[in-house]
Each structure stands twice: as C-alpha cells, then as structure tokens.
Design an enzyme around this catalytic site. Structure first.
Site, PDB file in Angstrom:
ATOM      1  N   HIS A  66      -3.173 -11.712  -5.685  1.00 56.41           N
ATOM      2  CA  HIS A  66      -1.728 -11.287  -5.694  1.00 56.41           C
ATOM      3  C   HIS A  66      -0.866 -11.902  -4.656  1.00 56.41           C
ATOM      4  O   HIS A  66       0.209 -11.544  -4.602  1.00 56.41           O
ATOM      5  CB  HIS A  66      -1.598  -9.725  -5.216  1.00 56.41           C
ATOM      6  CG  HIS A  66      -2.533  -8.776  -6.153  1.00 56.41           C
ATOM      7  ND1 HIS A  66      -2.002  -8.721  -7.562  1.00 56.41           N
ATOM      8  CD2 HIS A  66      -3.533  -7.868  -6.257  1.00 56.41           C
ATOM      9  CE1 HIS A  66      -2.672  -7.966  -8.433  1.00 56.41           C
ATOM     10  NE2 HIS A  66      -3.696  -7.573  -7.471  1.00 56.41           N
ATOM     11  N   ASP A 120     -12.834  -4.700 -11.153  1.00 56.47           N
ATOM     12  CA  ASP A 120     -12.447  -3.424 -11.040  1.00 56.47           C
ATOM     13  C   ASP A 120     -12.114  -2.775 -12.601  1.00 56.47           C
ATOM     14  O   ASP A 120     -11.196  -1.923 -12.792  1.00 56.47           O
ATOM     15  CB  ASP A 120     -11.010  -3.325 -10.249  1.00 56.47           C
ATOM     16  CG  ASP A 120     -10.350  -4.557 -10.347  1.00 56.47           C
ATOM     17  OD1 ASP A 120     -10.655  -5.220 -11.013  1.00 56.47           O
ATOM     18  OD2 ASP A 120      -9.289  -4.675  -9.454  1.00 56.47           O
TER      19      ASP A 120
HETATM   20  C1  SP5 Z   1      -7.316  -7.703  -5.763  1.00 55.56           C
HETATM   21  C2  SP5 Z   1      -6.981  -6.379  -6.061  1.00 55.56           C
HETATM   22  O1  SP5 Z   1      -7.622  -5.946  -6.979  1.00 55.56           O
HETATM   23  N1  SP5 Z   1      -5.677  -5.786  -5.643  1.00 55.56           N
HETATM   24  C3  SP5 Z   1      -5.197  -4.427  -6.145  1.00 55.56           C
HETATM   25  C4  SP5 Z   1      -4.128  -3.935  -5.203  1.00 55.56           C
HETATM   26  C5  SP5 Z   1      -4.020  -2.445  -5.570  1.00 55.56           C
HETATM   27  N2  SP5 Z   1      -3.254  -1.761  -4.728  1.00 55.56           N
HETATM   28  C6  SP5 Z   1      -2.569  -0.538  -5.113  1.00 55.56           C
HETATM   29  C7  SP5 Z   1      -3.164   0.246  -5.786  1.00 55.56           C
HETATM   30  C8  SP5 Z   1      -2.533   1.242  -6.417  1.00 55.56           C
HETATM   31  C9  SP5 Z   1      -3.199   2.175  -7.235  1.00 55.56           C
HETATM   32  N3  SP5 Z   1      -2.743   3.445  -7.698  1.00 55.56           N
HETATM   33  C10 SP5 Z   1      -3.812   4.326  -8.329  1.00 55.56           C
HETATM   34  C11 SP5 Z   1      -3.572   5.560  -8.141  1.00 55.56           C
HETATM   35  C12 SP5 Z   1      -4.768   6.271  -8.512  1.00 55.56           C
HETATM   36  N4  SP5 Z   1      -4.625   7.598  -7.684  1.00 55.56           N
HETATM   37 ZN    ZN Z   2      -7.805  -5.706  -8.922  1.00 54.07          ZN
END
Ligand code: SP5
Ligand code: ZN
Length: 341
Positions: A159, A284
């Site tokens: 990212h 993931d």
């Molecule tokens: C490297 C990587 O996998 N970075 C991911 C960063 C995500 N950060 C924001 C996550 C927002 C997730 N929202 C999900 C809501 C579940 N309640």
């Molecule tokens: Zn990710």
C-alpha cells in the site's frame, strides 16, 4: 527455498489502529512474523538468513526521496511537537487542494498518508528499512541464479505508493525488489499481488512504466480497502499502458473463481515477457481472516503456489498481509510448498 528474516521487524509495535471508530490493538502486529517464521521452519524451510546491509539507493528509484526523508524524521518531529499518542494522520490534501508539503508535522503526515489506519511510532522507520532489506536480499538471491526466495517482510509494503504510507505499509518492499531485479539486468519484471487488498502503492509506482507489469487480485474496492484504486479499467498510462491489470472480486469469492483470475494474470505475465515474478503474498484471502471477505482454504494456498510455479519463472515471495488467526503461518508455508512441488 531461502527465507530472509530480520528480528528488527519487532521495532514496529504500534499500540493503536483507528478501526471502525475505535483505537484498537493493530491487526498488523509482531506475532504475525513470529507465527509465520515458526510455521515455515516447521514445514522444513530451515535455511533462514538475516538481510544484507542495503541502503536507500534502490528505494529512491521507486519512492520520492523527500518522502523517504519524511519517514526518517516524522517520529522525532511528532515527539518534539509535544504530542503524547502515536502519530495518526487526520487531515488530507483531497480534491481541489494544494499539494505543497506543509511544515507543520500534522499537515506533513496528512500530506504523505493515504489512510488513517496506520499509526506512525518510534521504531516504525527502522523496521520498515529492515523489511525492505529482506526484499532486496531476496532479489539478490534470485540474481545469483536461484529460482525461489521468501522475504519474510514485516511491516508489509504494497500500500506504500511513490510518496504515500498507509494500509500498514511504509516502504514498498516488492516494488523496491522489482527495481533491484531490473538494475541487475532483467529487462522485464512482474509484480503479482495476491493479497486480499488491492496493491494500490505498487500500482502507483509502476503505473507509467512499461518495464514492470503489475497485476492485483483483490476485494472489489467498491466494498473493500483501499477503496480508491483497484478497478478493472485501470490499465496503466503512457509507457505503462497495458502493463497494469486489476481483478476486483466480490464478497465470498472461492478458489474456483479466484484461481481463474490467477490463471489470467499469469498468462498475461508470460505474454508480457517478464523474466521474474515478485509475488506480493498476503494470506488475508483466507476464509477466516478477520478483516477480509474471500473464502480460500488452507489447501488452496498449496494450489496457489503450484500454479504460480507452473509459469516457469523465478519467484521472489514478499510477505504482505494476513491477520489474526493461527492459520496464517501454515497458509504461507503451503504457498512455499506449492512453489517447490
Ligand atoms: C497489507 C494489508 O493487508 N493492509 C491492509 C490494511 C487494511 N486497513 C484497513 C482495514 C479496514 C478493514 N475494514 C473491515 C471492517 C471489518 N469490521
Ligand atoms: Zn491485505
């Protein structure tokens, strides 16, 4: 397969992540790398080495040097301003605003952030450098004639854009490694991003370049982080036109659908003429990942490795995301097993 790992990842140990309106313990935490290292060793990948002492020369070719300088000073500037908590961006240069870099540290951190999920903390820069060195050492291992390497990068990188941090990423490890492979003489390289989230930073870095093909398989940004990039109609610009490919997929996507996208990406990488693949590996996509919505099983990760190896190219694996559950370790090990099968 050689594994490159640095203990210095532990220097990135933030206490806060702004998540769904609360400051929670970050999903991207030191236990991830520990669990993954233990699992790959357990699976027989015991050739584990520390990274070599690379500087920022290669990083300066893919990131704005002023951005890298910012990463080096943001924590001391934040502390000097007297702020008590971790450094979180809260004001951003959005539509119809100036792109001038503020001198105020709150403004500066907002200028260089693409998300507020990532708190900047003491040690984050040092950990990011160590993570980048793992990727660079892996690139050198491929250049030495080896077919595979696993850079156990933490913090992740995909990212991180030309001049942007966020999504738990600071330096784009896979992007820096791809640049290193180019500098070692590979005319064309591909970055294949299989993390659940779109590789917006990697796309940003190579979007106008015709020498590095970028492909990303991910949750549709209409529904999933990083929200503002990753659509199928983003195909590159200028010299890079045709050298970016996105595969946004819906909630609940299973292996049968996901692997068809993988096959298409691999076919395009071959057609492009890439001499090596840098694999941005997030696990993931796993069915029980706490922040994602695909439905891959642990066995699917073996198949993933097998399909990627079938392209017949050298592969540098760079660790990206994968959170929370104990299966992250075995799932990574399964990809490595599939590659070497
Ligand atoms: C490297 C990587 O996998 N970075 C991911 C960063 C995500 N950060 C924001 C996550 C927002 C997730 N929202 C999900 C809501 C579940 N309640
Ligand atoms: Zn990710």
């Amino acid at each position: 397969m050689r594994v490159i790992y640095s203990e210095d990842h532990k220097l990135r140990d933030a206490k806060t992540e702004l998540h769904d309106g609360q400051l929670v313990t970050p999903f991207e935490a030191p236990f991830r790398a520990e669990w993954i290292l233990a699992a790959v060793k357990e699976a027989g990948f015991t050739d584990v080495v520390a990274p070599d002492a690379h500087g920022l020369e290669t990083a300066r070719k893919v990131h704005d040097p002023a951005y890298l300088d910012f990463l080096g000073v943001v924590w001391e500037r934040w502390v000097a301003a007297g702020y008590k908590g971790e450094a979180i961006a809260n004001s951003f240069p959005v539509r119809r605003t100036s792109q001038r870099v503020p001198d105020n540290i709150v403004g500066m951190i907002g200028h260089y952030a693409n998300a507020a999920d990532t708190s900047f903390t003491k040690g984050s820069y040092e950990a990011a450098l160590a993570s980048m060195r793992c990727a660079l050492t892996g690139a050198d291992w491929l250049h030495a004639g080896h077919r595979f390497a696993f850079a156990l990068c933490r913090p992740p990188g995909h990212h991180a854009g030309i001049d942007l941090f966020g999504g738990y990423c600071f330096i784009n490890n896979a992007g820096v490694a791809a640049q290193r492979l180019r500098d070692h003489g590979a005319a064309k390289v591909a970055v294949l991003d299989v993390d659940f989230h779109h590789g917006n930073g990697t796309q940003d870095i190579f979007y106008r370049r015709g020498d590095v093909f970028t492909a990303s398989l991910h949750g549709d940004p209409i529904h999933a982080f990083p929200y503002f990039l990753g659509h199928a109609d983003e195909k590159g610009e200028g010299n890079g036109l045709g050298a970016n490919r996105n595969y946004p997929m819906p909630r609940g996507t299973p292996w049968e659908v996901w692997s068809a996208a993988l096959d298409d990406a691999l076919a395009r990488i071959k057609l492009f003429g890439a001499e090596a693949i840098v694999l941005s590996l997030g696990v993931d996509t796993f069915e029980r990942d706490p922040i994602s919505f695909f439905k891959l099983t642990s066995q699917d990760f073996v198949r993933m490795g097998e399909r990627i190896a079938a392209a017949g190219l050298p592969v540098l694996v760079c660790m990206e995301g994968g959170y929370g559950v104990p299966e992250i370790g075995p799932n990574v090990a399964n990809v490595l097993k599939g590659l070497e099968a």
